[in-house]
Design an enzyme around this catalytic site. Structure first.
Site, PDB file in Angstrom:
ATOM      1  CB  CYS A   1      51.936  35.546  34.264  1.00  0.00           C
ATOM      2  SG  CYS A   1      52.411  35.080  35.846  1.00  0.00           S
ATOM      3  CB  ILE A   2      47.776  36.665  38.358  1.00  0.00           C
ATOM      4  CG1 ILE A   2      47.276  37.981  38.780  1.00  0.00           C
ATOM      5  CG2 ILE A   2      48.316  35.752  38.834  1.00  0.00           C
ATOM      6  CD1 ILE A   2      45.770  37.310  40.130  1.00  0.00           C
TER       7      ILE A   2
END
Lengths: 123, 130
Positions: free
Chosen positions: B78-79
């Site tokens: 997840c960025i």
């Protein structure tokens, strides 16, 4: 994205708002599901119900206000927000203390509710 | 069956990440498909290529790389969770002017939409850790 078979997901929030970053991750996930127009419900249980408290002031922690973010959820096409009645009672929290209206589930309803959805995503 | 996995815990804490990789190995061995593993929150440190573990402990990274390379399992960090924890691929390291990538190239860095998408198409979504 597979739209042929639409799935109903349940995002379960179990963590207190500022004790770890998991609550924030759960909120972000709920917002993303809303933005992608997914069919999902949101359930708060255990310490997760603390995220719903009114008048949170997280400025001194340098974190975003969980209650404020959650109060924007009705903007999304979320059918309802649910909370475990027993968890609210355990913390002495009344419905009037919450940032948004919730539907309360008792133990029997909770079991059926968890059983009814295709995916349970627990944060 | 087509599974999507969500990993919420770090390999250094608890056993969620380890259980996830072992589940994936066994499921594939039994003919199931793991489409995507999404790493959220503390789970993103699973993709670290710079972490050093004691020699007498098992390798946390190798089994994931093997899953990605041999079974085409997509590993997504997840960025927003990744950037805050210093998990960067080459593009993000460049974009934020950091010394170099810290995420192993077997992992991609992307948004929560990748989890939403995986949940929509998988028969089962399993959460590990958290």
């Amino acid at each position: 994205m597979n739209t042929a078979e639409r799935k109903r997901s349940l995002v379960v929030m179990r963590h207190s708002p500022y004790g770890s970053s998991l609550a924030r991750a759960g909120i972000d996930l709920a917002l993303a599901m809303g933005a992608f127009e997914q069919d999902f419900d949101l359930l708060f249980m255990g310490s997760g119900v603390l995220q719903l408290l009114k008048d949170q002031d997280s400025r001194q922690l340098g974190s975003k206000n969980a209650g404020k973010t959650l109060s924007s959820l009705p903007l999304y096409e979320l059918s309802a927000v649910y909370a475990d009645a027993a968890s609210l009672q355990a913390f002495g929290i009344g419905e009037e203390d919450l940032v948004l209206p919730v539907k309360l589930l008792d133990e029997t309803q909770l079991a059926a509710f968890l059983n009814d959805c295709d995916h349970v995503i627990s944060c | 069956m087509n599974y999507a996995l969500l990993v919420l815990s770090a390999p250094v804490s608890g056993h969620g990440a380890r259980t996830a990789v072992r589940f994936a190995q066994r499921a594939i061995a039994r003919g199931h498909r793991i489409e995507r593993v999404f790493f959220l929150d503390e789970g993103v440190s699973t993709g670290s290529q710079v972490a050093v573990f004691p020699q007498d402990e098992e390798d946390r990274l190798a089994p994931w790389i093997e899953l990605a390379r041999q079974h085409d399992v997509e590993l997504v960090l997840c960025i927003s969770s990744a950037l805050k924890r210093g998990m960067l691929d080459a593009a993000e390291a460049d974009r934020f002017d950091r010394p170099g990538p810290t995420a192993h190239p077997a992992f991609v860095i992307s948004g929560l939409g990748q989890l939403v998408d995986a949940a929509a198409s998988a028969d089962r979504l399993l959460t590990f850790g958290g």
